[in-house]
Structure formats: structure tokens, C-alpha cells
Scaffold this motif. Structure first.
Motif, PDB file in Angstrom:
ATOM      1  N   UNK A  90     -32.155  46.475 -11.010  1.00  0.00           N
ATOM      2  CA  UNK A  90     -31.308  46.056 -12.131  1.00  0.00           C
ATOM      3  C   UNK A  90     -31.691  46.801 -13.406  1.00  0.00           C
ATOM      4  N   UNK A  91     -32.132  48.034 -13.242  1.00  0.00           N
ATOM      5  CA  UNK A  91     -32.467  48.883 -14.384  1.00  0.00           C
ATOM      6  C   UNK A  91     -31.577  50.116 -14.337  1.00  0.00           C
ATOM      7  N   UNK A  92     -30.578  50.141 -15.218  1.00  0.00           N
ATOM      8  CA  UNK A  92     -29.547  51.176 -15.154  1.00  0.00           C
ATOM      9  C   UNK A  92     -29.862  52.421 -15.977  1.00  0.00           C
ATOM     10  N   UNK A  93     -30.913  52.393 -16.761  1.00  0.00           N
ATOM     11  CA  UNK A  93     -31.269  53.556 -17.578  1.00  0.00           C
ATOM     12  C   UNK A  93     -31.499  54.780 -16.696  1.00  0.00           C
ATOM     13  N   UNK A  94     -31.092  55.930 -17.178  1.00  0.00           N
ATOM     14  CA  UNK A  94     -31.210  57.161 -16.394  1.00  0.00           C
ATOM     15  C   UNK A  94     -32.650  57.458 -16.003  1.00  0.00           C
ATOM     16  N   UNK A  95     -33.599  57.041 -16.825  1.00  0.00           N
ATOM     17  CA  UNK A  95     -35.013  57.326 -16.566  1.00  0.00           C
ATOM     18  C   UNK A  95     -35.648  56.356 -15.578  1.00  0.00           C
ATOM     19  N   UNK A  96     -34.918  55.310 -15.182  1.00  0.00           N
ATOM     20  CA  UNK A  96     -35.491  54.249 -14.350  1.00  0.00           C
ATOM     21  C   UNK A  96     -35.411  54.612 -12.865  1.00  0.00           C
ATOM     22  N   UNK A  97     -36.068  55.723 -12.516  1.00  0.00           N
ATOM     23  CA  UNK A  97     -36.034  56.187 -11.131  1.00  0.00           C
ATOM     24  C   UNK A  97     -37.213  55.632 -10.330  1.00  0.00           C
ATOM     25  N   UNK A  98     -37.355  56.094  -9.089  1.00  0.00           N
ATOM     26  CA  UNK A  98     -38.404  55.569  -8.211  1.00  0.00           C
ATOM     27  C   UNK A  98     -39.795  55.871  -8.756  1.00  0.00           C
ATOM     28  N   UNK A 261     -38.944  45.944  -0.901  1.00  0.00           N
ATOM     29  CA  UNK A 261     -38.462  47.280  -1.272  1.00  0.00           C
ATOM     30  C   UNK A 261     -37.520  47.150  -2.455  1.00  0.00           C
ATOM     31  N   UNK A 262     -37.810  47.862  -3.526  1.00  0.00           N
ATOM     32  CA  UNK A 262     -36.892  47.959  -4.670  1.00  0.00           C
ATOM     33  C   UNK A 262     -36.069  49.243  -4.535  1.00  0.00           C
ATOM     34  N   UNK A 263     -34.734  49.101  -4.568  1.00  0.00           N
ATOM     35  CA  UNK A 263     -33.865  50.273  -4.590  1.00  0.00           C
ATOM     36  C   UNK A 263     -33.437  50.557  -6.023  1.00  0.00           C
ATOM     37  N   UNK A 264     -33.256  51.830  -6.318  1.00  0.00           N
ATOM     38  CA  UNK A 264     -32.932  52.258  -7.676  1.00  0.00           C
ATOM     39  C   UNK A 264     -31.430  52.235  -7.922  1.00  0.00           C
ATOM     40  N   UNK A 265     -31.056  51.892  -9.156  1.00  0.00           N
ATOM     41  CA  UNK A 265     -29.652  51.926  -9.566  1.00  0.00           C
ATOM     42  C   UNK A 265     -29.520  52.672 -10.888  1.00  0.00           C
ATOM     43  N   UNK A 266     -30.431  53.604 -11.146  1.00  0.00           N
ATOM     44  CA  UNK A 266     -30.438  54.325 -12.421  1.00  0.00           C
ATOM     45  C   UNK A 266     -29.236  55.252 -12.540  1.00  0.00           C
ATOM     46  N   UNK A 267     -28.672  55.308 -13.720  1.00  0.00           N
ATOM     47  CA  UNK A 267     -27.487  56.126 -13.975  1.00  0.00           C
ATOM     48  C   UNK A 267     -27.791  57.592 -13.678  1.00  0.00           C
ATOM     49  N   UNK A 268     -26.878  58.240 -12.966  1.00  0.00           N
ATOM     50  CA  UNK A 268     -27.066  59.632 -12.584  1.00  0.00           C
ATOM     51  C   UNK A 268     -27.560  59.793 -11.161  1.00  0.00           C
TER      52      UNK A 268
END
Length: 381
Positions: A90-98, A261-268
């Protein structure tokens, strides 16, 4: 090579081919995903995937959090692993990757932790699989316990009803009441909500004592309650509780007995690529822990939280489980002597990054000196 050995290899190649044919998507499905993050909501254009199978092997980077330094890796060994629990950040910022989330856990995670961070281009491993992590929201107090419902099993999975705060299984009244919710004093004198063995966080707005709740079927989390069939032929219900924060009856055993497991939802990032990588990771964990695909649960199952939210609100959870099924079945067939390669001018891994009206691809299966080639054609809806 002996005749029997050759026949065994031919049989395995044919089984792999059948599974790849089953995995073929037949049509390219483009979709605009609504991505929910606490920073902002955005929309992601997906151009589709050609197969439920991910043709690229996962690489996992080890970044194990320090033991007993930041209070999010206690080092507690699990008795066993019963589930794989899937989240999104639930972190949509572009930098919020794995990588960012892996370092977040490594540096303390605000007291939270999970075993893997999975993005579209990387997977990080932060907590050993055989250790407890803090990700499911159901506490660490209540251990595995199965309660006899008094109802004879007539199906593998029962339909569960609630009437007058009593659980019914396939229409038959059980011996089990719905979980109680009450306000209790903690050791420090503060008031907290308490349900079936553990305290919950959140602001208390009720007086001390048992809260009069009128349960309905809609208050059961949408993934259901875990049951098994006992030696006496009855349904047995696992430990459940009422999560006041989300308003659902949920299952215990998430923190103590699952791999998170956390899956990423970061923009981009590419959501489909993330979900494919996660499905392949989940399948490997199922094989390694002697689990079945039915043991893969969303975070919602353990708390009622709408997580993994982006996957769920876009009605992709069942598509994800289909991916897991294919990866799981493939892992049971594959040995080191079998190789699968994709030949496609539109994608190198099966996930499309642009619009195509039609897609043609080849899959080559090799096993020693045996080769089988499959040709596929897909049309865009």
C-alpha cells in the motif's frame, strides 16, 4: 540411455508441454488497474501477459534483518509452517520498491517484519522462513488449536453460516459460538479490546466488559474460516477472533505459522510482472514446506484488512492463484535436466509492455537430447 530412462524423459516432456498449453492465456487481456497507496491512488495500464507461467527464474537477494536489534526479528522458531500469506505494501510512491522495503525491515520496520519483499525487478529475503515475523495482524499469543464443531463432515469445505451468534456448518448447528469481543484492563491499567486470547490495538470507545455483537454472515472474512476434518469425521474449526478494527471474524495463526510476502505497488512498476514473480516464489515455498495451493492466503484471511488491496479490488486474486497453481504443478515436474525457453518478438518474459493486436510465440522444451516445440497465437480482445 536405457529404453525406460528415455521413456521417462519423454513422458515428463509431454507433461510439461500439456501444462504450458493449459497455461496459455488464449487471448491478450489489457486492463487499467486502480492502485491504492497511502500516499496517493493512481492507475496503471497493463498490456497483458501471454501465459500463466513465468518464463524467467527468480533471483532472491538475501538481506536478513539483524537478530534482536530492532524488535522486529525476535528469532523465535516456528513450530511449523501452515500458510503463505500474501500482502501488498500500500505504498504507491515511485521509490517504494522491493529494495526500499527490504531495507525498511532491515532497519527495524517500525516493529513490523515479513519474510520476502517482491517487486517487478527484484525479490529480497529479510526474515528466515523458519522464524516468526510480525505481518499478519493476529498477534503471537494464540497457537494452533482445532475445536470439534460436533457436525459431521459432508463436504471437503463446509459452507459456514451464523444464526443467533452460533456457527452452522452446511446448515447444521455447531457447538461453537462466535468469538467474543470485550474491553479489558491490561497490566498497565489501560483499556484495550480483547478477543479470544489476545489484545488488539486501537482507540477504545466502549466501557469495560463484553460487547453485545449481533454477528451476520457478512462479518466472516471473505476468504472464509479454516476447517479440517478430524479423525471422528467431524469438522474442526481453527482458532478465530473478531478484529474490531476491520469488522471481520478472522483466522489466527498468521504471524506464528505463515511465511509473509509483501508485493510492491510502487508507481512505475509493472504489477503483472510483480504478481508473476510472487506466484513463482509462492510455489517454491509451497514445495519446500510441503503445503498445497489452498494454503496460500491473503492478509485479509488473518485480520479482515483489505490486503493485498490492489490485487483484490481489481479482482485479480483468483488470477494470481491460477498463476500459483501452474508454477506449483510445473515445479513438481521439472528437474535439472529440463529447460524451458521462450521465443517471442514482443516480450522476453511473457508480460507485455506495449499494445499488440496479436502475439505469436514459441516455447522450446529440452531434456537431454529430446526437444519439443510448441507454437502459440493470441489475439487481443
Amino acid at each position: 540411455m536405457s529404453k525406460n530412462s528415455l521413456q521417462e524423459k519423454q513422458n515428463r516432456v509431454e507433461e510439461v508441454a500439456k501444462l504450458l498449453i493449459k497455461a496459455n492465456n488464449l487471448r491478450i487481456v489489457e486492463k487499467d488497474y486502480k492502485v491504492v497507496g497511502y500516499q496517493f491512488i493512481y492507475y496503471h495500464k497493463s498490456y497483458g501477459d501471454i501465459s500463466l507461467y513465468d518464463f524467467v527464474d527468480n533471483e532472491i537477494t538475501e538481506l536478513i534483518a539483524p537478530l534482536n536489534v530492532n524488535n522486529n526479528r525476535p528469532g523465535t522458531k516456528k513450530d511449523k509452517t501452515l500458510y503463505v500469506c500474501v500482502h501488498d505494501t500500500a505504498s504507491s510512491a515511485a521509490t517504494a520498491d522491493a529494495k526500499a522495503h527490504a531495507h525498511y525491515v532491515y532497519n527495524g520496520g517500525g516493529g513490523t517484519s515479513w519474510h520476502y519483499s517482491c517487486g517487478d525487478n527484484a525479490i529480497y529475503h529479510q526474515i528466515p522462513d523458519d522464524e516468526v515475523a510480525y505481518h499478519a495482524g493476529d498477534g503471537t499469543v494464540v497457537k494452533e488449536k482445532w475445536t470439534d464443531t460436533g457436525v459431521k463432515a459432508s463436504t471437503k469445505k463446509p459452507y459456514i453460516d451464523i444464526i443467533d451468534n452460533i456457527f452452522y456448518f452446511n446448515g447444521e448447528k455447531s457447538l461453537i459460538e462466535c468469538p467474543k469481543l470485550e474491553v479489558r484492563k491490561k497490566d498497565d491499567g489501560s483499556l484495550s479490546y480483547y478477543s479470544e486470547g489476545a489484545f488488539q490495538g486501537g482507540k477504545v470507545i466502549d466501557e469495560e466488559g463484553i460487547i453485545d455483537l449481533k454477528y451476520t454472515n457478512k462479518m466472516i472474512n471473505t476468504e472464509g474460516l479454516k476447517t479440517i476434518i478430524g479423525n471422528n469425521g467431524n469438522y474442526f474449526l481453527g482458532p478465530v477472533y473478531y478484529n474490531r478494527g476491520f469488522g471481520y471474524i478472522a483466522n489466527r495463526l498468521g504471524n506464528l505459522y505463515s511465511i509473509g510476502i509483501e508485493t510492491m505497488v510502487n508507481q512505475g512498476s509493472n504489477l503483472l510482472r510483480t504478481w508473476h514473480k510472487c506466484a513463482k516464489l509462492v510455489a517454491r515455498l509451497l514445495i519446500d514446506n510441503n503445503l498445497q495451493v489452498d494454503d496460500v492466503k491473503p492478509h485479509h484471511f488473518f485480520s479482515g484488512k483489505p490486503c493485498p488491496q490492489t490485487m483484490r479490488i481489481n479482482d485479480e486474486w483468483h488470477h494470481f492463484i491460477d498463476m500459483v497453481n501452474i508454477e506449483y504443478e510445473m515445479l513438481k515436474l521439472l528437474k535439472d535436466d529440463i529447460k524451458i525457453s521462450l521465443k517471442c518478438k514482443d516480450t522476453i518474459d511473457g508480460i507485455l509492455d506495449h499494445h499488440v493486436d496479436e502475439c505469436h510465440y514459441q516455447v522450446v522444451i529440452t531434456c537431454s537430447d529430446l526437444t519439443k516445440t510448441l507454437d502459440f497465437s493470441l489475439l487481443n480482445k
